[in-house]
Motif scaffolding. Structure first.
Motif, PDB file in Angstrom:
ATOM      1  N   ASP A  10      20.571  88.810 126.864  1.00 53.47           N
ATOM      2  CA  ASP A  10      20.596  88.656 125.186  1.00 53.47           C
ATOM      3  C   ASP A  10      20.165  87.627 124.568  1.00 53.47           C
ATOM      4  N   ARG A  11      20.694  86.644 125.026  1.00 52.89           N
ATOM      5  CA  ARG A  11      20.531  85.059 124.427  1.00 52.89           C
ATOM      6  C   ARG A  11      18.978  84.832 124.623  1.00 52.89           C
ATOM      7  N   VAL A  12      18.539  85.059 125.807  1.00 53.52           N
ATOM      8  CA  VAL A  12      16.876  84.793 125.810  1.00 53.52           C
ATOM      9  C   VAL A  12      16.119  85.729 124.876  1.00 53.52           C
ATOM     10  N   PHE A  13      16.385  87.170 124.880  1.00 56.01           N
ATOM     11  CA  PHE A  13      15.744  87.867 123.890  1.00 56.01           C
ATOM     12  C   PHE A  13      15.981  87.592 122.824  1.00 56.01           C
ATOM     13  N   ALA A  14      17.093  87.156 122.333  1.00 54.64           N
ATOM     14  CA  ALA A  14      17.349  86.761 120.914  1.00 54.64           C
ATOM     15  C   ALA A  14      16.807  85.442 120.483  1.00 54.64           C
ATOM     16  N   ALA A  15      16.458  84.631 121.718  1.00 62.40           N
ATOM     17  CA  ALA A  15      15.862  83.247 121.148  1.00 62.40           C
ATOM     18  C   ALA A  15      14.256  83.361 121.237  1.00 62.40           C
ATOM     19  N   LEU A  16      13.788  84.254 121.893  1.00 57.76           N
ATOM     20  CA  LEU A  16      12.198  84.613 121.869  1.00 57.76           C
ATOM     21  C   LEU A  16      11.953  85.502 120.495  1.00 57.76           C
ATOM     22  N   ALA A  17      12.965  86.202 119.890  1.00 58.95           N
ATOM     23  CA  ALA A  17      12.544  86.950 118.914  1.00 58.95           C
ATOM     24  C   ALA A  17      12.180  86.066 117.603  1.00 58.95           C
ATOM     25  N   ASN A  18      12.432  84.731 117.665  1.00 61.84           N
ATOM     26  CA  ASN A  18      11.846  84.022 116.563  1.00 61.84           C
ATOM     27  C   ASN A  18      10.467  83.196 116.674  1.00 61.84           C
ATOM     28  N   ALA A  19       9.661  83.364 115.736  1.00 60.69           N
ATOM     29  CA  ALA A  19       8.331  82.873 115.800  1.00 60.69           C
ATOM     30  C   ALA A  19       8.188  81.309 116.118  1.00 60.69           C
ATOM     31  N   THR A  20       9.176  80.633 115.294  1.00 60.47           N
ATOM     32  CA  THR A  20       9.493  79.324 115.417  1.00 60.47           C
ATOM     33  C   THR A  20       9.641  78.736 116.910  1.00 60.47           C
ATOM     34  N   ARG A  21      10.630  79.538 117.398  1.00 63.23           N
ATOM     35  CA  ARG A  21      11.107  79.197 118.855  1.00 63.23           C
ATOM     36  C   ARG A  21      10.106  79.467 119.744  1.00 63.23           C
ATOM     37  N   ARG A  22       9.356  80.664 119.453  1.00 60.60           N
ATOM     38  CA  ARG A  22       8.255  80.854 120.504  1.00 60.60           C
ATOM     39  C   ARG A  22       7.079  79.806 120.531  1.00 60.60           C
ATOM     40  N   GLU A  23       6.822  79.217 119.107  1.00 61.86           N
ATOM     41  CA  GLU A  23       6.057  78.111 118.977  1.00 61.86           C
ATOM     42  C   GLU A  23       6.683  76.826 119.491  1.00 61.86           C
ATOM     43  N   VAL A  24       7.835  76.654 119.445  1.00 59.75           N
ATOM     44  CA  VAL A  24       8.506  75.463 120.428  1.00 59.75           C
ATOM     45  C   VAL A  24       8.024  75.404 121.843  1.00 59.75           C
ATOM     46  N   LEU A  25       8.171  76.761 122.642  1.00 61.02           N
ATOM     47  CA  LEU A  25       8.062  76.889 123.596  1.00 61.02           C
ATOM     48  C   LEU A  25       6.652  76.725 124.157  1.00 61.02           C
ATOM     49  N   ARG A  26       5.872  77.332 123.333  1.00 58.10           N
ATOM     50  CA  ARG A  26       4.397  77.113 123.362  1.00 58.10           C
ATOM     51  C   ARG A  26       3.925  75.585 123.372  1.00 58.10           C
TER      52      ARG A  26
END
Length: 115
Positions: A10-26
């Motif tokens: 759930d923490r992983v999916f919640a983290a990925l739900a945010n565009a800023t956090r997905r951009e940080v990962l990218r």
């Protein structure tokens, strides 16, 4: 699945739900480990706001933090993403089968431009 791994997922999916956090990962995927300031330069937000996003990613196990002098260097930790991929796999198969069915239907339909 036990409660602990469900909470982690759930923490992983919640983290990925945010565009800023997905951009940080990218950014970490494409550029490798980076200090907070290098990451912050990509966003129109104050550094404390980015630090909150990094904390969420760290709590989800998607990034790790290493101190180097006064800097904090963040690194992508892709392991939890494999769990997401495992979860998504049946849905990918579902859509692939649907697209095959659509392709077969379209192949059987007459072309509109034939005389």
């Amino acid at each position: 699945m036990n409660g602990t791994s469900a909470a982690a997922e759930d923490r992983v999916f919640a983290a990925l739900a945010n565009a800023t956090r997905r951009e940080v990962l990218r950014l970490l995927r494409d550029g490798g480990p980076q200090p907070v300031q290098a990451l912050a330069d990509h966003f129109a937000m104050r550094r404390p706001s980015l630090s909150e996003h990094l904390k969420v990613l760290k709590d989800a196990g998607l990034v790790s933090e290493q101190r180097s002098g006064r800097q904090r260097i963040y690194r992508l930790e892709a392991g939890p993403l494999a769990e997401v991929q495992d979860w998504l796999h049946p849905y990918e198969r579902f859509w692939r089968d649907r697209m095959k069915g659509l392709g077969a239907l379209l192949d059987r339909m007459p072309d509109d431009d034939r005389p």
